[in-house]
Motif scaffolding. Structure first.
Motif, PDB file in Angstrom:
ATOM      1  N   GLU A  44      46.483  45.271  55.046  1.00  0.00           N
ATOM      2  CA  GLU A  44      47.418  44.735  54.044  1.00  0.00           C
ATOM      3  C   GLU A  44      47.472  43.219  54.145  1.00  0.00           C
ATOM      4  N   PRO A  45      47.151  42.505  53.054  1.00  0.00           N
ATOM      5  CA  PRO A  45      47.187  41.030  53.102  1.00  0.00           C
ATOM      6  C   PRO A  45      48.626  40.536  53.148  1.00  0.00           C
ATOM      7  N   SER A  46      48.754  39.297  53.578  1.00  0.00           N
ATOM      8  CA  SER A  46      50.075  38.679  53.687  1.00  0.00           C
ATOM      9  C   SER A  46      50.466  38.041  52.357  1.00  0.00           C
ATOM     10  N   THR A  47      51.700  38.236  51.978  1.00  0.00           N
ATOM     11  CA  THR A  47      52.192  37.607  50.747  1.00  0.00           C
ATOM     12  C   THR A  47      52.484  36.122  50.931  1.00  0.00           C
ATOM     13  N   ASP A  48      52.323  35.636  52.146  1.00  0.00           N
ATOM     14  CA  ASP A  48      52.450  34.190  52.377  1.00  0.00           C
ATOM     15  C   ASP A  48      51.160  33.455  52.083  1.00  0.00           C
ATOM     16  N   ASP A  49      50.076  34.180  51.879  1.00  0.00           N
ATOM     17  CA  ASP A  49      48.785  33.584  51.573  1.00  0.00           C
ATOM     18  C   ASP A  49      48.771  33.187  50.097  1.00  0.00           C
ATOM     19  N   ALA A  50      48.662  31.892  49.830  1.00  0.00           N
ATOM     20  CA  ALA A  50      48.715  31.405  48.447  1.00  0.00           C
ATOM     21  C   ALA A  50      47.537  31.913  47.627  1.00  0.00           C
ATOM     22  N   SER A  51      46.362  32.063  48.240  1.00  0.00           N
ATOM     23  CA  SER A  51      45.201  32.567  47.511  1.00  0.00           C
ATOM     24  C   SER A  51      45.422  34.008  47.063  1.00  0.00           C
ATOM     25  N   TYR A  52      45.995  34.825  47.936  1.00  0.00           N
ATOM     26  CA  TYR A  52      46.275  36.224  47.579  1.00  0.00           C
ATOM     27  C   TYR A  52      47.329  36.296  46.471  1.00  0.00           C
ATOM     28  N   VAL A  53      48.357  35.475  46.557  1.00  0.00           N
ATOM     29  CA  VAL A  53      49.398  35.469  45.523  1.00  0.00           C
ATOM     30  C   VAL A  53      48.800  35.048  44.177  1.00  0.00           C
ATOM     31  N   ALA A  54      47.917  34.048  44.176  1.00  0.00           N
ATOM     32  CA  ALA A  54      47.279  33.602  42.930  1.00  0.00           C
ATOM     33  C   ALA A  54      46.444  34.729  42.321  1.00  0.00           C
ATOM     34  N   THR A  55      45.698  35.449  43.165  1.00  0.00           N
ATOM     35  CA  THR A  55      44.884  36.552  42.658  1.00  0.00           C
ATOM     36  C   THR A  55      45.757  37.659  42.073  1.00  0.00           C
ATOM     37  N   MET A  56      46.862  37.965  42.735  1.00  0.00           N
ATOM     38  CA  MET A  56      47.733  39.031  42.248  1.00  0.00           C
ATOM     39  C   MET A  56      48.439  38.625  40.954  1.00  0.00           C
ATOM     40  N   ILE A  57      48.775  37.361  40.809  1.00  0.00           N
ATOM     41  CA  ILE A  57      49.379  36.907  39.544  1.00  0.00           C
ATOM     42  C   ILE A  57      48.399  37.128  38.400  1.00  0.00           C
ATOM     43  N   LEU A  58      47.120  36.824  38.648  1.00  0.00           N
ATOM     44  CA  LEU A  58      46.095  37.045  37.620  1.00  0.00           C
ATOM     45  C   LEU A  58      45.979  38.528  37.284  1.00  0.00           C
ATOM     46  N   VAL A  59      45.963  39.398  38.310  1.00  0.00           N
ATOM     47  CA  VAL A  59      45.816  40.835  38.089  1.00  0.00           C
ATOM     48  C   VAL A  59      47.026  41.407  37.376  1.00  0.00           C
ATOM     49  N   PHE A  60      48.222  41.003  37.762  1.00  0.00           N
ATOM     50  CA  PHE A  60      49.431  41.545  37.144  1.00  0.00           C
ATOM     51  C   PHE A  60      49.513  41.150  35.673  1.00  0.00           C
ATOM     52  N   ASN A  61      49.127  39.924  35.330  1.00  0.00           N
ATOM     53  CA  ASN A  61      49.164  39.507  33.927  1.00  0.00           C
ATOM     54  C   ASN A  61      48.104  40.202  33.101  1.00  0.00           C
ATOM     55  N   ALA A  62      46.974  40.543  33.718  1.00  0.00           N
ATOM     56  CA  ALA A  62      45.953  41.300  32.990  1.00  0.00           C
ATOM     57  C   ALA A  62      46.341  42.764  32.843  1.00  0.00           C
ATOM     58  N   ALA A  63      47.132  43.290  33.796  1.00  0.00           N
ATOM     59  CA  ALA A  63      47.496  44.710  33.770  1.00  0.00           C
ATOM     60  C   ALA A  63      48.387  45.053  32.580  1.00  0.00           C
ATOM     61  N   GLN A  64      49.124  44.079  32.059  1.00  0.00           N
ATOM     62  CA  GLN A  64      49.982  44.387  30.921  1.00  0.00           C
ATOM     63  C   GLN A  64      49.172  44.618  29.648  1.00  0.00           C
ATOM     64  N   HIS A  65      47.874  44.246  29.643  1.00  0.00           N
ATOM     65  CA  HIS A  65      46.996  44.470  28.490  1.00  0.00           C
ATOM     66  C   HIS A  65      45.988  45.595  28.739  1.00  0.00           C
ATOM     67  N   ASN A  66      45.773  45.978  29.980  1.00  0.00           N
ATOM     68  CA  ASN A  66      44.799  47.018  30.309  1.00  0.00           C
ATOM     69  C   ASN A  66      45.393  47.880  31.422  1.00  0.00           C
ATOM     70  N   SER A  67      45.871  49.053  31.067  1.00  0.00           N
ATOM     71  CA  SER A  67      46.592  49.902  32.022  1.00  0.00           C
ATOM     72  C   SER A  67      45.693  50.527  33.071  1.00  0.00           C
ATOM     73  N   ILE A  68      44.366  50.482  32.902  1.00  0.00           N
ATOM     74  CA  ILE A  68      43.481  51.080  33.901  1.00  0.00           C
ATOM     75  C   ILE A  68      43.577  50.373  35.248  1.00  0.00           C
ATOM     76  N   ILE A  69      44.091  49.154  35.238  1.00  0.00           N
ATOM     77  CA  ILE A  69      44.207  48.390  36.482  1.00  0.00           C
ATOM     78  C   ILE A  69      45.195  49.046  37.435  1.00  0.00           C
ATOM     79  N   PHE A  70      46.210  49.735  36.896  1.00  0.00           N
ATOM     80  CA  PHE A  70      47.218  50.353  37.769  1.00  0.00           C
ATOM     81  C   PHE A  70      46.606  51.421  38.675  1.00  0.00           C
ATOM     82  N   SER A  71      45.557  52.084  38.207  1.00  0.00           N
ATOM     83  CA  SER A  71      44.928  53.129  39.019  1.00  0.00           C
ATOM     84  C   SER A  71      44.166  52.566  40.207  1.00  0.00           C
TER      85      SER A  71
END
Length: 881
Positions: free
Chosen positions: A508-535
């Motif tokens: 499990e990555p650390s949420t204090d890692d700025a690179s991981y947080v940046a990647t997750m922000i990108l994924v979460f914003n894309a997930a609202q347009h493509n629900s397959i990401i949730f799987s």
């Protein structure tokens, strides 16, 4: 002569007048003695000029008739010319025009000047006389004056003709003077032609209709040998096109063309002009032709005449210059056809390409602005995209910034290709923060055309984050836009971004890692347009989503699917419900204040507010507002609890507490906004505190007049903003703040906005010691993100050991919105040990006239209000070796 010599020796004015025989009259006007000089006196010419130079400006009107009469009687050309020049210099003072207009001496003076103009054949004298008439205020011109102007306009001297044109345009109406100007568009002297075109441009700017017959003369002026004529012709053409847009031009070949297209082609030819100013102005003016056909715009990006810009007689196929190589001889170059007609003049082809390749940065910058303005046409925007991307490699920073902003304005309708992306991503290595942040904004609005492009952007941004950690906030906003605009490509890359492996489980990555947080922000914003990401989510990803969404609510969207995975009805708290809880706490606190002052019980309200603040970062402004308002009231009750005898001994004992109270009052009004009621509450709180200090502390601290002045200020504010003013204010009664706040439906409004700043660099570091010689200074680069703060009011506050404070407000160096960047210098005498220097962003607040009491209590004319958390730097100034 005697007057001037004795005046130089320092004698008083009265003594000089008594001893000089050349002075005939003495006047006293506004306690300023003036002279009226007699023409019959034998004063020498040089001393006469010296007297005019030394006399006061307010006295020139009195001696002006004598001066003009002396000029008329002077027979020596050089002496007359020198006297006229000195008189013109004196008359150029703007204070003289009012006095001349008020008096009746203007017409006789003008008549004498015209007589001198007729009698003297010297061109230099005539030029100076017309210059004097130009300086004089406007008056009614008789037929004799007009006849003299016409004769001067026909003079053989170009300077006299030019001055006559200026005088005509200054005194006559535009409808009359335009006919006078047309004859001088073909004058032999370029200065006269330039003046004529300048006056036509001035008339067009004032709404005067310019006849269409002038158009061909202005077009011919574009090839004039003098650059000033070409420059002003370029400025005039857009006005002519706007007034005669419906006109049709017939070319030599017999083909007709719209006036707009003809003018556009003629201006494109000037992009290769020899003069830099002409090229820069042409590049700017071309941006005003927004209704040009897209095919003409495309031709400005190609140095060869395109096939659709040629007319080939006899029904022959249009020729192409080059073969694409995809067809065997199908599109081979065709030989030139006899009699073909070019719609677009070859000299104007590739006008924007020439502008972008120009050696002067001003021309390149204007070309980029023009291309951005004309890119509203989608077809031209697609073709202009590669050229604007190439401008990112320009050597001048301002041009690169313009290219980025231009790309950002057209990026919503254009895809960014992989080959262009390499050039864009190379700019991320820039050391300049403006370039990097502008590029982040560009990438957040772009739509990428491939999977590889999305991967390249993410890797480039993460590398940029490692190299420049202070860009974290800007990069987070950038990846939000990338995910929002390219959801399908992100879905294909989701396993790679989430480190999803088909067989191996990942740590499990650390949420204090700025690179991981940046990647997750990108994924979460894309997930609202493509629900397959949730799987593809890991088991811990939904929990990370809840944490990141509470930490950065503006960057992470609401995803109901995550709530279903967590089997929770609500992962985030509604802003309205939290604000309602805050209002309940504040109103309970106000009721407690009405029943009886209990500082211990009141302080518990602050603890409750701090607990609510931990629920969500969305309510940061509301909780700060409630904390400050409650804290102000508690300060008042603490002052009330002080022993009256101690207060009677001297106000200086509580001066520090009163000063803190004034600081918080200004902080409440200056840093919180959002609605008129919020500002009104802050002003009413100030008024209540003034009443409190006057009644309970000391009548000398705040006087009755100062309370009444601020009462009037509150009433005027309510009237100007159309807000209901409390009755206690309008009827001059004692104002009860607690009753007023309890009567309001909401004390803490969801609309409240807070002016804040977040320091990105430097960061607090107590381990690293910054050493420097004590006779020098240590520079610190300060970078901060701001919200709702005016950049001109911001500064950096340094607090040295020993509570010495220094305000640094150097000139701003950034053009970014909501960003503050400056360099401050830390210096001091030598210290034996390292010390801590606190650094914070502050905002300037100046007291108003109605706040004289607050200004006196604080002891300064303005307050620097801290709007950011402080950063600590360890420094050690040493004795130089």
């Amino acid at each position: 002569n005697q007057w001037y010599q004795r005046r130089e020796r320092g004698m008083s004015f009265t003594e000089v007048v008594q001893q000089c025989s050349t002075v005939t009259e003495l006047y006293n006007v506004d306690y300023t003695p003036t002279l009226s000089l007699s023409v019959q006196e034998t004063t020498t010419q040089s001393n006469y000029i010296k007297i005019i130079r030394s006399i006061d400006v307010s006295s020139v009107v009195d001696i002006l008739p004598s001066v003009v009469e002396h000029i008329h009687g002077c027979r020596v050309k050089l002496e007359r010319l020198e006297l006229i020049q000195e008189t013109r210099r004196k008359l150029q003072d703007p204070r003289i025009a009012e006095e001349l207009s008020a008096g009746n001496i203007l017409n006789p003076i003008l008549t004498q000047l015209l007589d001198i103009f007729t009698s003297d054949s010297s061109q230099s004298v005539q030029f100076e006389l017309i210059s004097i008439i130009c300086v004089l205020p406007q008056c009614h011109l008789t037929e004799r004056v007009l006849a003299k102007l016409h004769s001067a306009a026909l003079s053989s001297s170009p300077l006299i003709r030019r001055q006559s044109l200026m005088l005509v345009m200054r005194t006559l109406p535009y409808s009359v003077s335009l006919k006078f100007l047309f004859a001088y568009l073909d004058d032999d002297d370029p200065r006269v032609r330039t003046t004529a075109i300048q006056k036509l441009y001035s008339a067009a700017e004032h709404g005067c209709d310019i006849p269409y017959s002038v158009y061909q003369k202005i077009i011919s002026s574009l090839s004039d040998s003098h650059h000033e004529v070409r420059l002003h012709s370029v400025r005039l053409l857009p006005h002519l096109v706007r007034q005669h847009r419906a006109e049709i031009i017939t070319q030599e070949s017999g083909r007709t063309m719209a006036l707009t297209h003809h003018t556009f082609i003629q201006l494109c030819m000037l992009m290769r002009d020899i003069n830099t100013g002409v090229r820069a102005e042409t590049a700017r003016v071309l941006g005003t032709f927004t209704d040009v056909d897209p095919e003409y715009l495309k031709q400005t990006l190609d140095k060869k005449v395109r096939a659709n810009m040629r007319i080939v007689p006899g029904g022959a196929k249009g020729k192409q210059e080059f073969s694409c190589g995809r067809k065997w001889g199908g599109d081979a170059p065709i030989k030139a056809v006899l009699g073909e007609i070019n719609i677009f003049d070859p000299a104007g082809c590739g006008a924007f390409v020439h502008g972008m390749e120009d050696e002067y940065s001003e021309v390149r910058a204007n070309t980029v602005r023009t291309m951005c303005a004309l890119s509203s046409c989608g077809e031209f925007g697609v073709e202009a995209m590669p050229h604007l991307v190439d401008m990112l490699n320009d050597e001048i920073q301002g041009v690169r910034l313009l290219a980025i902003s231009s790309l950002q304005s057209i990026s919503q309708n254009v895809l960014l290709h992989e080959d262009q992306l390499e050039t864009v991503m190379s700019v991320l290595e820039e050391s300049n923060v403006e370039i990097r942040h502008s590029l982040h904004q560009l990438l957040s609005t772009c739509k990428l055309d491939s999977l590889v492009a999305v991967r390249r952007v993410l890797r480039g941004l993460l590398d940029n984050l490692k190299k420049y950690p202070q860009d974290k906030s800007s990069i987070f906003k950038c990846v939000r836009g990338v995910g929002d605009n390219n959801g399908n490509y992100v879905a294909l890359l989701a396993p790679e971004m989430l480190s999803k492996h088909p067989y191996l489980s990942q740590t499990e990555p650390s949420t204090d890692d700025a690179s991981y947080v940046a990647t997750m922000i990108l994924v979460f914003n894309a997930a609202q347009h493509n629900s397959i990401i949730f799987s593809m989510f890991h088991s811990y990803t939904p929990k990370h989503y809840v944490y990141i969404a509470s930490l950065l609510p503006d960057l992470v969207p609401q995803l109901p699917q995550v709530h279903k995975i967590l089997k929770s009805s609500d992962a985030t708290t509604d802003l309205t419900s939290i604000t309602g809880s805050l209002n309940v706490i504040v109103k309970q606190f106000l009721k407690l204040c009405q029943t009886g002052p209990n500082v211990g019980a009141m302080s518990k309200a602050l603890d409750d507010i701090m607990k609510i603040q931990k629920c969500s970062s969305k309510i940061h402004a509301q909780t700060k507002y409630a904390t400050l308002l409650v804290g102000l009231i508690i300060q008042l009750f603490k002052l009330l609890a002080l022993n009256r005898k101690r207060l009677a001994d001297g106000l200086h004992r509580v001066h520090g507490k009163i000063k803190d109270l004034v600081y918080d009052l200004c902080l409440l009004e200056h840093t919180f906004s959002g609605s008129v009621n919020v500002c009104l509450t802050a002003k009413l709180t100030k008024f209540y505190c003034l009443q409190f200090l006057h009644k309970h502390i000391s009548s000398s601290a705040v006087t009755v007049g100062e309370v009444s002045a601020y009462r009037s200020h509150v009433s005027e504010y309510c009237i100007s903003n159309n807000v209901t003013c409390p009755i206690q204010i309008t009827e001059c009664k004692h104002f009860d703040l607690f009753n007023y706040l309890c009567s309001q439906s909401t004390v803490v409004s969801p609309e409240i906005q807070h002016s804040t700043a977040t320091i990105l660099a430097p960061q607090t570091n107590r381990d690293r010691v910054n050493e420097f010689p004590s006779h020098l200074s240590h520079s610190v680069q300060v970078e901060a993100e701001t919200e709702r703060a005016a950049p001109t009011t911001l500064a950096v506050k340094l607090r040295y050991p020993g509570d010495r404070e220094v305000i640094c407000q150097p000139a701003l160096r950034t053009q970014l919105n909501n960003y503050y960047q400056n360099t401050v210098f830390i210096g001091s005498n030598s210290w034996s040990d390292p010390g801590i220097v606190d650094l914070a962003i502050v905002s300037e607040y100046s007291f108003e006239k109605s706040e004289a009491a607050l200004q006196r209590l604080y002891g300064k004319q303005k307050i620097w209000l801290r709007i950011s958390d402080s950063v600590q730097i360890k420094v050690h100034p040493r004795i130089p070796r």
